[in-house]
Write an enzyme that holds these catalytic residues in place. Structure first.
Site, PDB file in Angstrom:
ATOM      1  N   GLU A  53      -5.291  -5.007  10.501  1.00 31.17           N
ATOM      2  CA  GLU A  53      -4.213  -4.051  10.739  1.00 31.17           C
ATOM      3  C   GLU A  53      -4.445  -3.357  12.082  1.00 31.17           C
ATOM      4  O   GLU A  53      -5.236  -2.400  12.163  1.00 31.17           O
ATOM      5  CB  GLU A  53      -4.180  -2.998   9.625  1.00 31.17           C
ATOM      6  CG  GLU A  53      -3.943  -3.572   8.253  1.00 31.17           C
ATOM      7  CD  GLU A  53      -3.357  -2.524   7.311  1.00 31.17           C
ATOM      8  OE1 GLU A  53      -2.208  -2.691   6.908  1.00 31.17           O
ATOM      9  OE2 GLU A  53      -4.042  -1.533   7.003  1.00 31.17           O
ATOM     10  N   GLY A  77       2.839   1.950  10.854  1.00 25.67           N
ATOM     11  CA  GLY A  77       3.817   3.034  10.736  1.00 25.67           C
ATOM     12  C   GLY A  77       4.579   3.324  12.022  1.00 25.67           C
ATOM     13  O   GLY A  77       5.225   4.360  12.136  1.00 25.67           O
ATOM     14  N   HIS A 132      -9.413   1.206   5.196  1.00 25.69           N
ATOM     15  CA  HIS A 132      -8.093   1.359   5.823  1.00 25.69           C
ATOM     16  C   HIS A 132      -8.222   2.314   7.012  1.00 25.69           C
ATOM     17  O   HIS A 132      -8.983   3.282   6.958  1.00 25.69           O
ATOM     18  CB  HIS A 132      -7.085   1.893   4.801  1.00 25.69           C
ATOM     19  CG  HIS A 132      -5.682   1.816   5.329  1.00 25.69           C
ATOM     20  ND1 HIS A 132      -5.187   2.747   6.218  1.00 25.69           N
ATOM     21  CD2 HIS A 132      -4.701   0.895   5.141  1.00 25.69           C
ATOM     22  CE1 HIS A 132      -3.944   2.392   6.542  1.00 25.69           C
ATOM     23  NE2 HIS A 132      -3.627   1.279   5.902  1.00 25.69           N
ATOM     24  N   SER A 149       3.663  -2.448  10.112  1.00 23.81           N
ATOM     25  CA  SER A 149       5.124  -2.494  10.278  1.00 23.81           C
ATOM     26  C   SER A 149       5.748  -3.810   9.817  1.00 23.81           C
ATOM     27  O   SER A 149       6.746  -4.252  10.391  1.00 23.81           O
ATOM     28  CB  SER A 149       5.506  -2.188  11.730  1.00 23.81           C
ATOM     29  OG  SER A 149       5.098  -0.878  12.081  1.00 23.81           O
ATOM     30  N   ASN A 151       0.871  -1.172   0.000  1.00 26.37           N
ATOM     31  CA  ASN A 151       0.000   0.000   0.000  1.00 26.37           C
ATOM     32  C   ASN A 151       0.912   1.226   0.000  1.00 26.37           C
ATOM     33  O   ASN A 151       1.543   1.519   1.009  1.00 26.37           O
ATOM     34  CB  ASN A 151      -0.896  -0.036   1.251  1.00 26.37           C
ATOM     35  CG  ASN A 151      -1.791   1.187   1.363  1.00 26.37           C
ATOM     36  OD1 ASN A 151      -1.852   2.004   0.444  1.00 26.37           O
ATOM     37  ND2 ASN A 151      -2.483   1.315   2.488  1.00 26.37           N
ATOM     38  N   TRP A 152       0.981   1.869  -1.145  1.00 25.71           N
ATOM     39  CA  TRP A 152       1.903   3.006  -1.266  1.00 25.71           C
ATOM     40  C   TRP A 152       1.384   4.253  -0.555  1.00 25.71           C
ATOM     41  O   TRP A 152       2.113   5.235  -0.410  1.00 25.71           O
ATOM     42  CB  TRP A 152       2.162   3.321  -2.753  1.00 25.71           C
ATOM     43  CG  TRP A 152       3.059   2.347  -3.455  1.00 25.71           C
ATOM     44  CD1 TRP A 152       3.635   1.220  -2.919  1.00 25.71           C
ATOM     45  CD2 TRP A 152       3.513   2.419  -4.818  1.00 25.71           C
ATOM     46  NE1 TRP A 152       4.410   0.599  -3.867  1.00 25.71           N
ATOM     47  CE2 TRP A 152       4.364   1.309  -5.045  1.00 25.71           C
ATOM     48  CE3 TRP A 152       3.290   3.304  -5.871  1.00 25.71           C
ATOM     49  CZ2 TRP A 152       4.981   1.063  -6.278  1.00 25.71           C
ATOM     50  CZ3 TRP A 152       3.898   3.066  -7.102  1.00 25.71           C
ATOM     51  CH2 TRP A 152       4.743   1.957  -7.295  1.00 25.71           C
ATOM     52  N   LYS A 153       0.109   4.270  -0.185  1.00 25.24           N
ATOM     53  CA  LYS A 153      -0.495   5.442   0.471  1.00 25.24           C
ATOM     54  C   LYS A 153      -0.250   6.700  -0.390  1.00 25.24           C
ATOM     55  O   LYS A 153      -0.323   6.601  -1.618  1.00 25.24           O
ATOM     56  CB  LYS A 153       0.038   5.568   1.901  1.00 25.24           C
ATOM     57  CG  LYS A 153      -0.163   4.256   2.696  1.00 25.24           C
ATOM     58  CD  LYS A 153       0.134   4.354   4.159  1.00 25.24           C
ATOM     59  CE  LYS A 153      -0.094   2.999   4.819  1.00 25.24           C
ATOM     60  NZ  LYS A 153       0.084   3.025   6.263  1.00 25.24           N
ATOM     61  N   GLU A 208      -6.487   4.670   8.010  1.00 28.09           N
ATOM     62  CA  GLU A 208      -6.246   6.090   7.702  1.00 28.09           C
ATOM     63  C   GLU A 208      -7.466   6.718   7.021  1.00 28.09           C
ATOM     64  O   GLU A 208      -7.752   7.898   7.200  1.00 28.09           O
ATOM     65  CB  GLU A 208      -4.974   6.222   6.837  1.00 28.09           C
ATOM     66  CG  GLU A 208      -3.726   5.964   7.680  1.00 28.09           C
ATOM     67  CD  GLU A 208      -2.607   5.248   6.958  1.00 28.09           C
ATOM     68  OE1 GLU A 208      -2.576   5.250   5.714  1.00 28.09           O
ATOM     69  OE2 GLU A 208      -1.742   4.671   7.661  1.00 28.09           O
ATOM     70  N   GLY A 257       5.100   1.105   4.635  1.00 29.21           N
ATOM     71  CA  GLY A 257       6.435   1.694   4.459  1.00 29.21           C
ATOM     72  C   GLY A 257       7.399   0.820   3.666  1.00 29.21           C
ATOM     73  O   GLY A 257       8.071   1.309   2.745  1.00 29.21           O
TER      74      GLY A 257
HETATM   75  P1  13P Z   1       3.193   0.125   7.637  1.00 35.58           P
HETATM   76  O1  13P Z   1       3.670  -1.154   7.016  1.00 35.58           O
HETATM   77  O2  13P Z   1       3.953   1.330   7.181  1.00 35.58           O
HETATM   78  O3  13P Z   1       3.102   0.015   9.119  1.00 35.58           O
HETATM   79  O4  13P Z   1       1.693   0.360   7.097  1.00 35.58           O
HETATM   80  C1  13P Z   1       0.790  -0.670   7.187  1.00 35.58           C
HETATM   81  C2  13P Z   1      -0.418  -0.279   6.450  1.00 35.58           C
HETATM   82  O5  13P Z   1      -1.143   0.611   6.846  1.00 35.58           O
HETATM   83  C3  13P Z   1      -0.694  -0.978   5.181  1.00 35.58           C
HETATM   84  O6  13P Z   1      -1.954  -0.676   4.712  1.00 35.58           O
END
Ligand code: 13P
Length: 296
Positions: A211, A217, A139, A257, A53-55, A141, A279
């Protein structure tokens, strides 16, 4: 034995199970994958699924296409299904770069309306038409920064499933909920609300991503034994909502993570069927190692 009953028995014993296996992702093109899937046991014939997931990254088209380019040599004979959720403006270009590889392109979210006066919104059919095979929904976020409620998440899941794409429904508890011992309850609620009105048949295109918000993160990976217990509880909830057969066939990813150092142990757990990686998916060598995981 009449020809009709022979045909009926052929359909019941051969064609239907085969078609179910294809729909649930149990049959995947690579022989390597098949071997890997078989060792997971008859009850766990679930093709592992690693997703990135590149966000809101990277920040230019050029950076996005060069990141995709650098993934290509690492996507040789993968032990799993792989997808990356890229920002909307880069979907077409990244799909072009990855054409002919086993890496699929996915969307990070969609709007729940088909079209119309919804400034800034992107429809499920739009991302499907530029090459996405999945979209995320729910998600954390999206829930915390953009206010997506369980009802909105549910509308998005159903809208994704109106296309031919698969939906990755993300669920997970906050740190406070984790500390209060509410993990399983929170996940059960998000799961049943997120899947409300989703038919048993459509569950063959649904993937769940667990998650824990406190692990996203932060560098804090949920210990694999704990994650396994949560995944078991999510699967039990799926059995309650649908059936044990469906619960056994749905893939549940872990996200939070995940790195090359933690992926092997996570993937060795029987109910962890994949990872959703933030990440580390932005660094080609790291994501390359994660998609080529080796069960510990
Ligand atoms: P991280 O791997 O950066 O913790 O993010 C996880 C995530 O939100 C994947 O959707």
């Amino acid at each position: 034995v009449s020809p009709v009953s022979t045909m009926k028995s052929f359909i019941m014993t051969t064609l239907l199970p085969l078609s179910y296996a294809f729909q649930t992702g149990r049959v995947f093109q690579s022989v390597h994958t098949r071997a890997k899937v078989e060792v997971r046991g008859a009850m766990e014939m679930r093709t592992p699924f690693i997703a990135g997931n590149w966000k809101e990254n990277p920040v230019t088209l050029q950076d996005a296409t060069s990141l995709a380019e650098s993934l290509k040599p690492l996507a040789g004979s993968l032990p799993c299904e792989v997808g990356i959720a890229v920002p909307y403006p880069f979907i077409s270009a990244v799909a072009g770069v990855l054409e002919g590889t086993d890496i699929q392109v996915m969307a990070q979210s969609i709007h729940f309306e088909d079209s119309g006066a919804f400034t800034g919104a992107v429809a499920a059919t739009m991302v499907e038409s530029v090459g996405c095979s999945y979209s995320l929904a729910g998600h954390s976020e999206r829930r915390s920064v953009f206010g997506d409620s369980d009802a909105v998440v549910n509308s998005k899941v159903k809208k994704i499933l109106e296309t031919k794409m698969g939906a990755i429904l993300c669920i997970g508890e906050t740190q406070g909920e984790f500390e209060a011992g509410l993990t399983n309850e929170v996940n059960a609620i998000q799961l049943s609300k997120g899947l409300s009105g989703v038919s048993a048949e459509d569950m063959s295109r649904v993937v769940i991503a667990y998650e824990p918000v406190w692990a996203i993160g932060t560098g804090l990976v949920c210990p694999s034994d704990t994650a396994q217990l949560v995944h078991e509880s999510i699967r039990a909830q799926l059995a309650k909502l649908y059936s044990s057969e469906i619960a056994d066939s749905v893939r549940i990813q872990y996200g939070g993570s995940v790195t090359p150092d933690s992926v092997d142990e996570l993937m060795s757990k029987p109910d962890i069927d994949g990872c959703l990686v933030g990440g580390a998916s932005l660094v080609a060598e790291k994501f390359g190692r994660i998609m080529n995981f080796e069960e510990a």
